[in-house]
Design a protein around this motif. Structure first.
Motif, PDB file in Angstrom:
ATOM      1  N   ARG A  16       5.929  -6.537  10.661  1.00  0.00           N
ATOM      2  CA  ARG A  16       6.195  -6.487   9.226  1.00  0.00           C
ATOM      3  C   ARG A  16       7.356  -7.416   8.906  1.00  0.00           C
ATOM      4  O   ARG A  16       8.243  -7.641   9.732  1.00  0.00           O
ATOM      5  CB  ARG A  16       6.545  -5.050   8.817  1.00  0.00           C
ATOM      6  N   CYS A  17       7.341  -7.959   7.694  1.00  0.00           N
ATOM      7  CA  CYS A  17       8.457  -8.785   7.227  1.00  0.00           C
ATOM      8  C   CYS A  17       8.855  -8.345   5.825  1.00  0.00           C
ATOM      9  O   CYS A  17       8.080  -7.708   5.112  1.00  0.00           O
ATOM     10  CB  CYS A  17       8.108 -10.271   7.260  1.00  0.00           C
ATOM     11  N   ARG A  18      10.055  -8.709   5.433  1.00  0.00           N
ATOM     12  CA  ARG A  18      10.550  -8.370   4.096  1.00  0.00           C
ATOM     13  C   ARG A  18      10.029  -9.350   3.048  1.00  0.00           C
ATOM     14  O   ARG A  18       9.770  -8.971   1.922  1.00  0.00           O
ATOM     15  CB  ARG A  18      12.079  -8.377   4.096  1.00  0.00           C
ATOM     16  N   ASP A  19       9.931 -10.627   3.438  1.00  0.00           N
ATOM     17  CA  ASP A  19       9.541 -11.691   2.509  1.00  0.00           C
ATOM     18  C   ASP A  19       8.726 -12.711   3.294  1.00  0.00           C
ATOM     19  O   ASP A  19       9.255 -13.385   4.180  1.00  0.00           O
ATOM     20  CB  ASP A  19      10.812 -12.314   1.917  1.00  0.00           C
ATOM     21  N   ALA A  49      -7.811   1.464   2.022  1.00  0.00           N
ATOM     22  CA  ALA A  49      -6.665   1.979   1.267  1.00  0.00           C
ATOM     23  C   ALA A  49      -6.111   0.920   0.333  1.00  0.00           C
ATOM     24  O   ALA A  49      -6.006  -0.255   0.706  1.00  0.00           O
ATOM     25  CB  ALA A  49      -5.581   2.444   2.223  1.00  0.00           C
ATOM     26  N   PRO A  50      -5.749   1.326  -0.888  1.00  0.00           N
ATOM     27  CA  PRO A  50      -5.106   0.369  -1.796  1.00  0.00           C
ATOM     28  C   PRO A  50      -3.680   0.103  -1.316  1.00  0.00           C
ATOM     29  O   PRO A  50      -2.858   1.010  -1.290  1.00  0.00           O
ATOM     30  CB  PRO A  50      -5.132   1.088  -3.147  1.00  0.00           C
ATOM     31  N   ASP A  51      -3.405  -1.100  -0.879  1.00  0.00           N
ATOM     32  CA  ASP A  51      -2.081  -1.455  -0.369  1.00  0.00           C
ATOM     33  C   ASP A  51      -1.985  -2.974  -0.322  1.00  0.00           C
ATOM     34  O   ASP A  51      -2.268  -3.592   0.705  1.00  0.00           O
ATOM     35  CB  ASP A  51      -1.864  -0.858   1.024  1.00  0.00           C
ATOM     36  N   PRO A  52      -1.619  -3.599  -1.426  1.00  0.00           N
ATOM     37  CA  PRO A  52      -1.552  -5.070  -1.451  1.00  0.00           C
ATOM     38  C   PRO A  52      -0.643  -5.607  -0.337  1.00  0.00           C
ATOM     39  O   PRO A  52       0.379  -5.012  -0.020  1.00  0.00           O
ATOM     40  CB  PRO A  52      -0.953  -5.378  -2.818  1.00  0.00           C
ATOM     41  N   TYR A  53      -1.071  -6.728   0.226  1.00  0.00           N
ATOM     42  CA  TYR A  53      -0.272  -7.327   1.294  1.00  0.00           C
ATOM     43  C   TYR A  53      -0.512  -8.828   1.358  1.00  0.00           C
ATOM     44  O   TYR A  53      -1.522  -9.339   0.905  1.00  0.00           O
ATOM     45  CB  TYR A  53      -0.591  -6.692   2.654  1.00  0.00           C
ATOM     46  N   MET A  54       0.454  -9.508   1.965  1.00  0.00           N
ATOM     47  CA  MET A  54       0.333 -10.909   2.360  1.00  0.00           C
ATOM     48  C   MET A  54       0.465 -10.912   3.875  1.00  0.00           C
ATOM     49  O   MET A  54       1.411 -10.356   4.427  1.00  0.00           O
ATOM     50  CB  MET A  54       1.422 -11.772   1.734  1.00  0.00           C
ATOM     51  N   ASN A  73       4.500  -2.717  -1.744  1.00  0.00           N
ATOM     52  CA  ASN A  73       4.409  -1.370  -2.296  1.00  0.00           C
ATOM     53  C   ASN A  73       4.841  -0.282  -1.321  1.00  0.00           C
ATOM     54  O   ASN A  73       4.790   0.899  -1.657  1.00  0.00           O
ATOM     55  CB  ASN A  73       2.986  -1.088  -2.792  1.00  0.00           C
ATOM     56  N   GLN A  74       5.231  -0.661  -0.117  1.00  0.00           N
ATOM     57  CA  GLN A  74       5.685   0.308   0.881  1.00  0.00           C
ATOM     58  C   GLN A  74       7.209   0.459   0.830  1.00  0.00           C
ATOM     59  O   GLN A  74       7.905  -0.443   0.365  1.00  0.00           O
ATOM     60  CB  GLN A  74       5.259  -0.141   2.282  1.00  0.00           C
ATOM     61  N   PRO A  75       7.727   1.590   1.320  1.00  0.00           N
ATOM     62  CA  PRO A  75       9.185   1.741   1.378  1.00  0.00           C
ATOM     63  C   PRO A  75       9.802   0.600   2.183  1.00  0.00           C
ATOM     64  O   PRO A  75       9.144   0.010   3.039  1.00  0.00           O
ATOM     65  CB  PRO A  75       9.385   3.084   2.093  1.00  0.00           C
ATOM     66  N   GLU A  76      11.073   0.328   1.923  1.00  0.00           N
ATOM     67  CA  GLU A  76      11.779  -0.741   2.630  1.00  0.00           C
ATOM     68  C   GLU A  76      11.640  -0.544   4.140  1.00  0.00           C
ATOM     69  O   GLU A  76      11.716   0.577   4.636  1.00  0.00           O
ATOM     70  CB  GLU A  76      13.258  -0.726   2.238  1.00  0.00           C
ATOM     71  N   MET A  77      11.395  -1.648   4.838  1.00  0.00           N
ATOM     72  CA  MET A  77      11.212  -1.553   6.283  1.00  0.00           C
ATOM     73  C   MET A  77      12.529  -1.238   6.974  1.00  0.00           C
ATOM     74  O   MET A  77      13.608  -1.540   6.473  1.00  0.00           O
ATOM     75  CB  MET A  77      10.591  -2.826   6.852  1.00  0.00           C
ATOM     76  N   GLY A  78      12.417  -0.615   8.113  1.00  0.00           N
ATOM     77  CA  GLY A  78      13.581  -0.295   8.923  1.00  0.00           C
ATOM     78  C   GLY A  78      13.196  -0.301  10.385  1.00  0.00           C
ATOM     79  O   GLY A  78      12.086  -0.676  10.746  1.00  0.00           O
ATOM     80  N   ARG A  79      14.101   0.125  11.197  1.00  0.00           N
ATOM     81  CA  ARG A  79      13.877   0.201  12.650  1.00  0.00           C
ATOM     82  C   ARG A  79      13.698   1.657  13.028  1.00  0.00           C
ATOM     83  O   ARG A  79      14.179   2.551  12.362  1.00  0.00           O
ATOM     84  CB  ARG A  79      15.070  -0.374  13.392  1.00  0.00           C
ATOM     85  N   ASP A  80      13.046   1.880  14.149  1.00  0.00           N
ATOM     86  CA  ASP A  80      12.952   3.221  14.709  1.00  0.00           C
ATOM     87  C   ASP A  80      14.371   3.652  15.087  1.00  0.00           C
ATOM     88  O   ASP A  80      14.992   3.040  15.959  1.00  0.00           O
ATOM     89  CB  ASP A  80      12.042   3.182  15.940  1.00  0.00           C
ATOM     90  N   PRO A  81      14.911   4.684  14.451  1.00  0.00           N
ATOM     91  CA  PRO A  81      16.299   5.077  14.731  1.00  0.00           C
ATOM     92  C   PRO A  81      16.504   5.624  16.141  1.00  0.00           C
ATOM     93  O   PRO A  81      17.628   5.755  16.593  1.00  0.00           O
ATOM     94  CB  PRO A  81      16.590   6.143  13.669  1.00  0.00           C
TER      95      PRO A  81
END
Length: 181
Positions: A16-19, A49-54, A73-81
């Motif tokens: 996954r990427c932010r931008d 599933a409706p989930d727009p992506y690039m 449309n997903q919550p901000e990405m993070g790392r496995d804590p």
């Protein structure tokens, strides 16, 4: 019984990427990858599933492809804590120590903090983070045929010992000594 098929290679690895645009530009500029393909959908093809992506794809060389998804449309990405930042990483090979040192100089000139070179016995590597927080490793092989043979010999022994004790087996302690075996 082995499966009735054979995997020929990794087709691509996706993160996954932010931008998406920033990520493509960073991998082109910092690591010299070639941006080859983009898919964009409003629905996930495999689930509906409706989930727009690039979804963007970068050629790493040698038939290797690295891909990223931007998911607005997903919550901000993070790392496995529960997983340390050094564990999950993407490692790329460079041909030799000269290339590794040139890469370090280039990446640091981009304003990116680089750790290493770190000696791993059969390879040396440097580490840094991409703009998404993914740890990247560049490695060059320095091992000898005898070292690779010894590692192959002790691998099953090490795995068995680890599975029983959950303590680091010492069969390959020579890896982290500059002189090796």
């Amino acid at each position: 019984m082995p499966p009735p098929f054979r995997i020929s290679r990794i087709h691509h690895v996706a993160y996954r990427c932010r931008d998406a645009k920033e990520t493509v530009q960073w991998y082109q500029r910092v690591l010299g990858m070639t941006y080859t393909t983009a898919f964009a959908e409003d629905h996930v093809p495999s689930t509906g599933a409706p989930d727009p992506y690039m979804h963007v794809f970068l050629d790493c060389g040698g038939g290797n492809v690295l891909a990223f998804f931007e998911l607005p449309n997903q919550p901000e990405m993070g790392r496995d804590p529960h997983t340390p930042a050094w564990v999950q990483h993407i490692a790329f090979e460079v041909p030799d120590m000269d290339a590794l040192l040139a890469a370090k100089t280039h990446i640091e000139a981009e304003g990116i903090e680089v750790l290493g070179p770190t000696h791993h016995g059969i390879f040396k590597s440097i580490y840094f983070f991409d703009p998404n927080g993914h740890r990247i490793e560049l490695a060059c092989n320095i091992g000898t045929p005898a070292q690779y043979a010894e590692l192959a010999r002790v691998a099953p022994l090490m795995l068995e010992e680890w599975s029983q004790t959950r303590k680091a087996p010492r069969h390959a302690d020579w890896l982290h000594k500059e002189e090796g075996i």
